[in-house]
Motif scaffolding. Structure first.
Motif, PDB file in Angstrom:
ATOM      1  N   ALA A 212     -36.158  89.833 -44.768  1.00 22.07           N
ATOM      2  CA  ALA A 212     -36.293  90.980 -45.656  1.00 22.07           C
ATOM      3  C   ALA A 212     -34.938  91.334 -46.237  1.00 22.07           C
ATOM      4  N   ALA A 213     -34.946  91.800 -47.478  1.00 25.22           N
ATOM      5  CA  ALA A 213     -33.663  92.120 -48.105  1.00 25.22           C
ATOM      6  C   ALA A 213     -33.808  93.151 -49.214  1.00 25.22           C
ATOM      7  N   PHE A 214     -32.714  93.849 -49.431  1.00 27.40           N
ATOM      8  CA  PHE A 214     -32.512  94.627 -50.650  1.00 27.40           C
ATOM      9  C   PHE A 214     -31.493  93.839 -51.476  1.00 27.40           C
ATOM     10  N   GLY A 241     -17.374  92.805 -56.639  1.00 25.70           N
ATOM     11  CA  GLY A 241     -17.099  91.473 -56.098  1.00 25.70           C
ATOM     12  C   GLY A 241     -18.227  90.478 -56.261  1.00 25.70           C
ATOM     13  N   LEU A 242     -18.882  90.469 -57.440  1.00 26.15           N
ATOM     14  CA  LEU A 242     -20.051  89.611 -57.639  1.00 26.15           C
ATOM     15  C   LEU A 242     -19.732  88.422 -58.539  1.00 26.15           C
ATOM     16  N   PRO A 243     -20.167  87.211 -58.150  1.00 24.61           N
ATOM     17  CA  PRO A 243     -19.984  86.052 -59.027  1.00 24.61           C
ATOM     18  C   PRO A 243     -20.813  86.182 -60.307  1.00 24.61           C
ATOM     19  N   ASP A 244     -22.006  86.771 -60.167  1.00 22.99           N
ATOM     20  CA  ASP A 244     -22.943  86.974 -61.267  1.00 22.99           C
ATOM     21  C   ASP A 244     -23.970  87.976 -60.750  1.00 22.99           C
ATOM     22  N   ILE A 245     -24.843  88.465 -61.607  1.00 20.86           N
ATOM     23  CA  ILE A 245     -25.949  89.301 -61.130  1.00 20.86           C
ATOM     24  C   ILE A 245     -27.242  88.608 -61.513  1.00 20.86           C
ATOM     25  N   ARG A 246     -28.022  88.233 -60.525  1.00 20.73           N
ATOM     26  CA  ARG A 246     -29.276  87.531 -60.773  1.00 20.73           C
ATOM     27  C   ARG A 246     -30.348  88.495 -61.268  1.00 20.73           C
ATOM     28  N   SER A 247     -31.335  87.933 -61.943  1.00 20.25           N
ATOM     29  CA  SER A 247     -32.483  88.729 -62.364  1.00 20.25           C
ATOM     30  C   SER A 247     -33.510  88.772 -61.239  1.00 20.25           C
ATOM     31  N   THR A 248     -34.406  89.727 -61.308  1.00 24.04           N
ATOM     32  CA  THR A 248     -35.483  89.805 -60.319  1.00 24.04           C
ATOM     33  C   THR A 248     -36.331  88.535 -60.367  1.00 24.04           C
ATOM     34  N   ARG A 249     -36.503  87.977 -61.565  1.00 22.09           N
ATOM     35  CA  ARG A 249     -37.284  86.737 -61.704  1.00 22.09           C
ATOM     36  C   ARG A 249     -36.604  85.572 -60.983  1.00 22.09           C
ATOM     37  N   LYS A 256     -40.060  82.430 -53.761  1.00 20.02           N
ATOM     38  CA  LYS A 256     -41.448  81.977 -53.925  1.00 20.02           C
ATOM     39  C   LYS A 256     -42.450  82.892 -53.215  1.00 20.02           C
ATOM     40  N   GLN A 257     -41.977  83.854 -52.527  1.00 21.60           N
ATOM     41  CA  GLN A 257     -42.879  84.804 -51.876  1.00 21.60           C
ATOM     42  C   GLN A 257     -42.126  86.124 -51.709  1.00 21.60           C
ATOM     43  N   ALA A 258     -42.688  87.260 -52.158  1.00 18.70           N
ATOM     44  CA  ALA A 258     -41.958  88.524 -52.095  1.00 18.70           C
ATOM     45  C   ALA A 258     -42.922  89.700 -52.010  1.00 18.70           C
ATOM     46  N   ASP A 259     -42.373  90.828 -51.578  1.00 14.92           N
ATOM     47  CA  ASP A 259     -43.109  92.087 -51.557  1.00 14.92           C
ATOM     48  C   ASP A 259     -42.138  93.149 -52.037  1.00 14.92           C
ATOM     49  N   PHE A 260     -42.625  94.260 -52.505  1.00 19.05           N
ATOM     50  CA  PHE A 260     -41.743  95.245 -53.119  1.00 19.05           C
ATOM     51  C   PHE A 260     -41.852  96.611 -52.467  1.00 19.05           C
ATOM     52  N   ALA A 261     -40.689  97.356 -52.474  1.00 13.42           N
ATOM     53  CA  ALA A 261     -40.669  98.740 -52.007  1.00 13.42           C
ATOM     54  C   ALA A 261     -41.029  99.647 -53.168  1.00 13.42           C
ATOM     55  N   ALA A 262     -41.586 100.845 -52.847  1.00 12.44           N
ATOM     56  CA  ALA A 262     -41.946 101.807 -53.881  1.00 12.44           C
ATOM     57  C   ALA A 262     -40.697 102.428 -54.481  1.00 12.44           C
ATOM     58  N   ASP A 263     -40.805 102.862 -55.746  1.00  9.50           N
ATOM     59  CA  ASP A 263     -39.702 103.567 -56.389  1.00  9.50           C
ATOM     60  C   ASP A 263     -39.518 104.938 -55.763  1.00  9.50           C
ATOM     61  N   PRO A 334     -29.968  97.977 -57.304  1.00  8.01           N
ATOM     62  CA  PRO A 334     -29.424  97.378 -56.082  1.00  8.01           C
ATOM     63  C   PRO A 334     -30.442  97.399 -54.947  1.00  8.01           C
ATOM     64  N   ILE A 335     -31.673  97.828 -55.250  1.00 12.99           N
ATOM     65  CA  ILE A 335     -32.661  97.984 -54.173  1.00 12.99           C
ATOM     66  C   ILE A 335     -33.952  97.219 -54.485  1.00 12.99           C
ATOM     67  N   TYR A 336     -33.795  96.024 -55.047  1.00 13.15           N
ATOM     68  CA  TYR A 336     -34.954  95.166 -55.262  1.00 13.15           C
ATOM     69  C   TYR A 336     -35.349  94.606 -53.899  1.00 13.15           C
ATOM     70  N   PHE A 337     -36.479  95.077 -53.381  1.00 16.47           N
ATOM     71  CA  PHE A 337     -36.871  94.722 -52.022  1.00 16.47           C
ATOM     72  C   PHE A 337     -37.824  93.537 -52.008  1.00 16.47           C
ATOM     73  N   PHE A 338     -37.645  92.650 -51.054  1.00 19.49           N
ATOM     74  CA  PHE A 338     -38.629  91.599 -50.829  1.00 19.49           C
ATOM     75  C   PHE A 338     -38.760  91.313 -49.342  1.00 19.49           C
TER      76      PHE A 338
END
Length: 349
Positions: A212-214, A241-249, A256-263, A334-338
């Motif tokens: 699990a991660a944010f 200190g980020l090399p890049d910022i990835r998209s949610t996609r 390949k498998q994720a779940d999300f936290a509520a806003d 910063p809180i894209y949860f999966f």
């Protein structure tokens, strides 16, 4: 909770970097980033050096302003910032269904604030993985005005169940299938390659168990052709200190498998918004930033803080501006949860 004062802030600035080399380290760090002509590929190729320099330079500021847990959290109305931080950590433990005695891995553990809270909440044994020597030292020892007190894990009564390991999360020194659960709180954003990082986490996780991660991500609202959006992204990268910022996609593609936290009804960036004031977020308010800026300037002037300290404060303020702007425009979170589960076998894929 450990809370550093002005003298601790001054003594810790630069981390393991020799105090006479702090200014040089700041300048080398800055050159990795867009504002100073840096390129994304160079940041990714040198992520280890870049991220280590970053955390040596900023950890004292983080402790001064945020305490032991260096992350954002969804926040409800009537809830303090620190309450929201603890609730997000408990949320992770519950999503992972942690059970007493399980062996858990914290990826990018900082100085161990979340590790200690989750260990006490779930009665699990947690290993904190961090590639920054200074943060591991700070995670073990609590200072007050230059005086070393007890180990933080001992104070939290988790010293028999929790430990720290210095290593790169792109190549972890652990055997396959060794952990009952893995989590990362706004840490794998430092990885140069999401797939490589997630694949390594997959390797050390037991079959049937969860990661699990944010994550820090740009959203579908981000427009790469929009110069303002690009400026906000660059501010966040240099200030965090980020090399890049990835998209949610991209995260979904890597997992390949994720779940999300509520806003949350209250925005995650509220503690950094200078227009918002509360005693709990004083250091992040306009007045608090003015106070910290001048404190650091004075400490550097009298020689208690190394040369270059003010430049660190400057790029951290730039990060705060970018984070708030990115949050308000809904182009960054910063809180894209999966929650991703490792299959029991290849037949479960």
């Amino acid at each position: 909770m450990s809370k550093v004062g002005a003298l601790d802030l001054a003594s810790g600035l630069g981390g393991t970097i020799d105090k006479t080399q702090v200014l040089s380290a700041v300048e080398k760090y800055e050159k990795y980033h867009v504002f100073y002509g840096g390129e994304e590929e160079e940041r990714k190729a040198n992520y280890n050096d870049m991220v280590n320099k970053y955390y040596d330079l900023v950890t004292s500021f983080y402790e001064f302003g945020w305490g032991e847990s260096f992350h954002f959290a969804p926040r409800w109305k009537g809830e303090s910032f620190q309450e929201s931080i603890k609730r997000s950590q408990h949320f992770l433990a519950l999503q992972l269904a942690l059970k007493p005695g399980q062996k858990v891995l914290d990826i990018g553990c900082g100085i161990g604030g979340p590790l200690r809270e989750i260990a006490r909440f779930s009665s699990t044994s947690i290993t904190g993985l961090n590639n920054n020597e200074y943060q591991i030292t700070r995670g073990k020892i609590m200072l007050k005005d230059f005086v070393a007190l007890q180990e933080l894990n001992h104070v939290a009564e988790v010293d028999n169940t929790c430990n720290f390991v210095k290593a790169d999360f792109m190549k972890m020194p652990f055997p396959d299938n060794g952990f009952d659960a893995v989590y990362a709180i706004q840490a794998t954003c430092h990885a140069p390659d999401a797939y490589g990082c997630y694949k390594e986490i997959y390797r050390v996780l037991k079959p049937g168990q969860c990661f699990a991660a944010f994550e820090w991500c740009i959203t579908d609202s981000f427009d790469p052709q929009n110069q303002e959006h690009q400026k906000i992204k660059a501010e966040i990268e240099i200030g965090d200190g980020l090399p890049d910022i990835r998209s949610t996609r991209q995260c979904l593609e890597a997992l390949k498998q994720a779940d999300f936290a509520a806003d949350s009804p209250l925005p995650w960036y509220l503690p950094l918004d200078p227009s918002h004031f509360s005693l709990s977020s004083f250091h992040s308010s306009a007045i608090g930033r003015f106070f910290t800026r001048n404190l650091v300037k004075a400490l550097e002037f009298v020689g208690l803080a190394p040369k270059g300290s003010q430049k660190v404060q400057d790029f951290l303020e730039k990060a705060a501006e970018g984070l708030v702007a990115g949050g308000k425009k809904e182009i960054f979170t910063p809180i894209y949860f999966f929650l991703a589960r490792k299959p029991h076998s290849e037949n479960d894929l």
